[in-house]
Design a protein around this motif. Sequence first.
Motif, PDB file in Angstrom:
ATOM      1  N   SER A 283      12.954   0.410  12.875  1.00  0.00           N
ATOM      2  CA  SER A 283      13.068   1.542  13.809  1.00  0.00           C
ATOM      3  C   SER A 283      11.748   1.861  14.492  1.00  0.00           C
ATOM      4  O   SER A 283      11.733   2.522  15.534  1.00  0.00           O
ATOM      5  N   TYR A 284      10.631   1.434  13.908  1.00  0.00           N
ATOM      6  CA  TYR A 284       9.274   1.718  14.383  1.00  0.00           C
ATOM      7  C   TYR A 284       8.958   3.216  14.359  1.00  0.00           C
ATOM      8  O   TYR A 284       8.067   3.677  15.076  1.00  0.00           O
ATOM      9  N   ARG A 285       9.669   3.978  13.532  1.00  0.00           N
ATOM     10  CA  ARG A 285       9.391   5.406  13.448  1.00  0.00           C
ATOM     11  C   ARG A 285       8.131   5.642  12.616  1.00  0.00           C
ATOM     12  O   ARG A 285       8.032   5.152  11.497  1.00  0.00           O
ATOM     13  N   PRO A 286       7.158   6.386  13.127  1.00  0.00           N
ATOM     14  CA  PRO A 286       5.978   6.727  12.321  1.00  0.00           C
ATOM     15  C   PRO A 286       6.400   7.468  11.057  1.00  0.00           C
ATOM     16  O   PRO A 286       7.261   8.349  11.099  1.00  0.00           O
ATOM     17  N   TYR A 287       5.801   7.105   9.929  1.00  0.00           N
ATOM     18  CA  TYR A 287       6.130   7.730   8.644  1.00  0.00           C
ATOM     19  C   TYR A 287       4.952   8.555   8.125  1.00  0.00           C
ATOM     20  O   TYR A 287       5.126   9.712   7.756  1.00  0.00           O
ATOM     21  N   GLN A 288       3.762   7.962   8.116  1.00  0.00           N
ATOM     22  CA  GLN A 288       2.600   8.682   7.604  1.00  0.00           C
ATOM     23  C   GLN A 288       1.328   8.062   8.170  1.00  0.00           C
ATOM     24  O   GLN A 288       1.244   6.850   8.379  1.00  0.00           O
ATOM     25  N   ALA A 289       0.336   8.912   8.409  1.00  0.00           N
ATOM     26  CA  ALA A 289      -0.995   8.454   8.818  1.00  0.00           C
ATOM     27  C   ALA A 289      -2.024   9.105   7.901  1.00  0.00           C
ATOM     28  O   ALA A 289      -2.017  10.322   7.738  1.00  0.00           O
ATOM     29  N   SER A 290      -2.885   8.281   7.289  1.00  0.00           N
ATOM     30  CA  SER A 290      -3.951   8.771   6.409  1.00  0.00           C
ATOM     31  C   SER A 290      -5.286   8.506   7.097  1.00  0.00           C
ATOM     32  O   SER A 290      -5.597   7.360   7.446  1.00  0.00           O
TER      33      SER A 290
ATOM     34  N   GLN B 228       5.569  -2.127   2.595  1.00  0.00           N
ATOM     35  CA  GLN B 228       5.674  -1.355   1.363  1.00  0.00           C
ATOM     36  C   GLN B 228       6.801  -0.339   1.473  1.00  0.00           C
ATOM     37  O   GLN B 228       7.253  -0.009   2.579  1.00  0.00           O
ATOM     38  N   ALA B 229       7.266   0.124   0.316  1.00  0.00           N
ATOM     39  CA  ALA B 229       8.316   1.137   0.288  1.00  0.00           C
ATOM     40  C   ALA B 229       7.752   2.468   0.764  1.00  0.00           C
ATOM     41  O   ALA B 229       6.620   2.832   0.433  1.00  0.00           O
ATOM     42  N   CYS B 230       8.543   3.194   1.567  1.00  0.00           N
ATOM     43  CA  CYS B 230       8.180   4.557   1.982  1.00  0.00           C
ATOM     44  C   CYS B 230       9.471   5.381   1.943  1.00  0.00           C
ATOM     45  O   CYS B 230      10.312   5.268   2.835  1.00  0.00           O
ATOM     46  N   GLY B 231       9.618   6.190   0.897  1.00  0.00           N
ATOM     47  CA  GLY B 231      10.883   6.866   0.681  1.00  0.00           C
ATOM     48  C   GLY B 231      11.941   5.823   0.373  1.00  0.00           C
ATOM     49  O   GLY B 231      11.743   4.943  -0.467  1.00  0.00           O
ATOM     50  N   ASN B 232      13.069   5.904   1.073  1.00  0.00           N
ATOM     51  CA  ASN B 232      14.130   4.900   0.886  1.00  0.00           C
ATOM     52  C   ASN B 232      14.093   3.832   1.975  1.00  0.00           C
ATOM     53  O   ASN B 232      15.056   3.100   2.172  1.00  0.00           O
ATOM     54  N   LYS B 233      12.974   3.749   2.680  1.00  0.00           N
ATOM     55  CA  LYS B 233      12.800   2.766   3.744  1.00  0.00           C
ATOM     56  C   LYS B 233      11.700   1.770   3.367  1.00  0.00           C
ATOM     57  O   LYS B 233      11.018   1.917   2.357  1.00  0.00           O
TER      58      LYS B 233
ATOM     59  N   LEU C   9       1.541   4.063   8.322  1.00  0.00           N
ATOM     60  CA  LEU C   9       2.819   3.537   7.856  1.00  0.00           C
ATOM     61  C   LEU C   9       3.881   3.766   8.929  1.00  0.00           C
ATOM     62  O   LEU C   9       4.090   4.903   9.382  1.00  0.00           O
ATOM     63  N   VAL C  10       4.541   2.691   9.327  1.00  0.00           N
ATOM     64  CA  VAL C  10       5.562   2.729  10.370  1.00  0.00           C
ATOM     65  C   VAL C  10       6.824   2.065   9.836  1.00  0.00           C
ATOM     66  O   VAL C  10       6.758   0.949   9.298  1.00  0.00           O
TER      67      VAL C  10
END
Length: 260
Positions: A185-192, A153-158, A180-181
């Motif tokens: 890059s495998y950078r963590p974006y968000q955890a709910s 899924q989209a997360c920001g512009n990634k 969301l990763v």
Amino acid sequence: MKIYTFMTLCSSLLFSASSWAAPSSPSALEIIRQADNIRSPNQPFRYTVTVLEYKSGAKQFSNKQILDISMRFLKQNGSNKADARSLVRFVYPPRDKGKIMLSDWYDLWFYTQELRRPIPISRQQRLLGQISNGDVIVTNFEDAYDAQLLSEQACGNKTCYQLSLARKSSEVTWPKVIYLVEKGSYRPYQASYFSQDNKLMKEVSYQNYKPLLGLERPSKIVVKDTRHGSGYSVMEYSNLKFESLPVSHFTKEYIQRRAN
């Protein structure tokens, strides 16, 4: 002969097309393993975390706390066992200086000179604002959760991988996490984080990536606790360095001796 030639040609075209097809997604385990490595290096290290509390609608923080933390965050490697321990020293405000928290996997203790011995405390107990005791300590998602890759899924512009994490043990604080990763890059974006009855309890956003200890890592984490209004808290990381303290320092006996 013509039929055979036609079938051979079709097979060649199908093989050629399949060789150019997009590679399959990595496994859920590989994604959280790579993301864990970004959130925390796989060797002992030390850092300062400044915790700031923002009330709803406020531009200036209302409370501030500074902690000095040593971490042993090690994944299993051959005969070397996994480890997850931390030593949290309270630095600011001055009234809290000298207080200590110790974690050993999912067990957490608190100690100050006014106490006869370290006392067990909850990881969910609020430390400051929306930040709980467990939030300031890195969680090894690979060891704590079983992961399932749901979608992209989209997360920001990634574009992000969306994973559902289910805890392996009742000792783990949160039963379910939607994680969301960033793809590639495998950078963590968000955890709910969700409760046992599937209610959203907390959202954690990983921000402001910088070169830290050899990798691009988040230097800022924003925590929104959905149970306590629309305020939020921020954890800012600084002074990261590799540091290998003896295992004996991560014990209740050590912190009691050190404080006296």
